[in-house]
Design a protein around this motif. Structure first.
Motif, PDB file in Angstrom:
ATOM      1  N   GLY A   1      61.518 -30.495 -49.301  1.00 45.28           N
ATOM      2  CA  GLY A   1      62.576 -31.124 -50.128  1.00 45.28           C
ATOM      3  C   GLY A   1      63.181 -32.090 -49.572  1.00 45.28           C
ATOM      4  O   GLY A   1      62.799 -32.799 -48.716  1.00 45.28           O
ATOM      5  N   GLU A   2      64.415 -32.204 -50.073  1.00 42.93           N
ATOM      6  CA  GLU A   2      65.115 -33.421 -49.567  1.00 42.93           C
ATOM      7  C   GLU A   2      65.656 -33.089 -48.127  1.00 42.93           C
ATOM      8  O   GLU A   2      65.710 -31.636 -47.689  1.00 42.93           O
ATOM      9  N   VAL A   3      65.835 -34.297 -47.272  1.00 46.03           N
ATOM     10  CA  VAL A   3      65.942 -33.905 -45.885  1.00 46.03           C
ATOM     11  C   VAL A   3      67.110 -34.908 -45.401  1.00 46.03           C
ATOM     12  O   VAL A   3      67.007 -36.017 -45.894  1.00 46.03           O
ATOM     13  N   THR A   4      67.965 -34.308 -44.757  1.00 46.63           N
ATOM     14  CA  THR A   4      69.178 -34.911 -44.346  1.00 46.63           C
ATOM     15  C   THR A   4      68.972 -35.247 -42.851  1.00 46.63           C
ATOM     16  O   THR A   4      68.033 -34.757 -42.094  1.00 46.63           O
ATOM     17  N   VAL A   5      69.774 -36.037 -42.389  1.00 49.07           N
ATOM     18  CA  VAL A   5      69.622 -36.663 -40.821  1.00 49.07           C
ATOM     19  C   VAL A   5      69.964 -35.151 -39.969  1.00 49.07           C
ATOM     20  O   VAL A   5      69.101 -35.022 -39.019  1.00 49.07           O
ATOM     21  N   GLY A   6      70.923 -34.460 -40.452  1.00 46.83           N
ATOM     22  CA  GLY A   6      70.959 -32.985 -39.586  1.00 46.83           C
ATOM     23  C   GLY A   6      69.748 -32.257 -39.851  1.00 46.83           C
ATOM     24  O   GLY A   6      69.468 -31.762 -38.818  1.00 46.83           O
TER      25      GLY A   6
ATOM     26  N   VAL B   1      60.538 -36.210 -42.003  1.00 52.68           N
ATOM     27  CA  VAL B   1      60.902 -36.624 -43.454  1.00 52.68           C
ATOM     28  C   VAL B   1      59.568 -36.610 -44.110  1.00 52.68           C
ATOM     29  O   VAL B   1      59.835 -36.190 -45.375  1.00 52.68           O
ATOM     30  N   ALA B   2      58.515 -37.172 -43.968  1.00 50.53           N
ATOM     31  CA  ALA B   2      57.115 -37.061 -44.625  1.00 50.53           C
ATOM     32  C   ALA B   2      56.767 -35.593 -45.091  1.00 50.53           C
ATOM     33  O   ALA B   2      56.286 -35.136 -46.210  1.00 50.53           O
ATOM     34  N   ASP B   3      57.001 -34.654 -44.012  1.00 50.21           N
ATOM     35  CA  ASP B   3      56.638 -33.212 -44.278  1.00 50.21           C
ATOM     36  C   ASP B   3      57.371 -32.392 -44.908  1.00 50.21           C
ATOM     37  O   ASP B   3      57.080 -31.331 -45.139  1.00 50.21           O
TER      38      ASP B   3
END
Length: 164
Positions: free
Chosen positions: A50-55, A45-47
């Motif tokens: 852009g936006e990050v989803t569970v998928g 998530v930190a790396d």
């Protein structure tokens, strides 16, 4: 120099040992299975650029979405991650690192550094630095390679759409 140097091995035999060595390294330098998975998720998530989803987290980790969902839910419950509406598409839910999540990442990094220092304590200081630099370079190159593979797959899918 290390007190127990490994004799050089020729090409393939040496390279065949890399995967298992990285696997052992990851298992031995974490606080346990839960910490390892949690640390991986927080870093993904930190790396993210852009936006990050569970998928997206599941894809980056190479596991199914249901597998990663449980740990993400626990991270949310523990205040390490939060769900938010996507700024690009309000219908999507994205993950964000909280202040507590960033603090936890720093704790993991400190533990891993201390473990590295203990494991390599008998090494020549120059060897420790060189190994750390190579490991970081390998990680960066692996990320770039994975991005390139994803782009190729997406390009192939666009150029060869399946017929109905």
């Amino acid at each position: 120099m290390s007190t127990s140097p490994t004799p050089p091995e020729p090409g393939k035999a040496l390279f065949d040992r890399i995967g298992p060595a990285l696997s052992r390294l990851r298992r031995r330098t974490s606080g346990g299975r839960g910490d390892l998975t949690r640390n991986l998720i927080l870093n993904v998530v930190a790396d993210a650029s852009g936006e990050v989803t569970v998928g997206a987290v599941a894809a980056e980790m190479g596991v199914s979405q249901p597998v990663v969902s449980r740990t993400i839910a626990a991270c949310i419950t523990d205040g390490l991650l939060r769900r938010a509406a996507s700024q690009a598409d309000g219908r999507r839910t994205v993950l964000e690192l909280t202040h507590a999540g960033e603090t936890e990442r720093h704790r993991f990094a400190s533990e891993q550094r201390a473990t590295f220092e203990r494991i390599t304590a008998a090494w020549d200081p120059a060897e420790r630095v060189q190994f750390a630099q190579f490991l970081i370079r390998y990680s960066q190159d692996a990320s770039a390679w994975a991005t390139q593979q994803t782009r190729r797959s997406e390009d192939d899918a666009r150029s060869h759409p399946e017929s109905p």
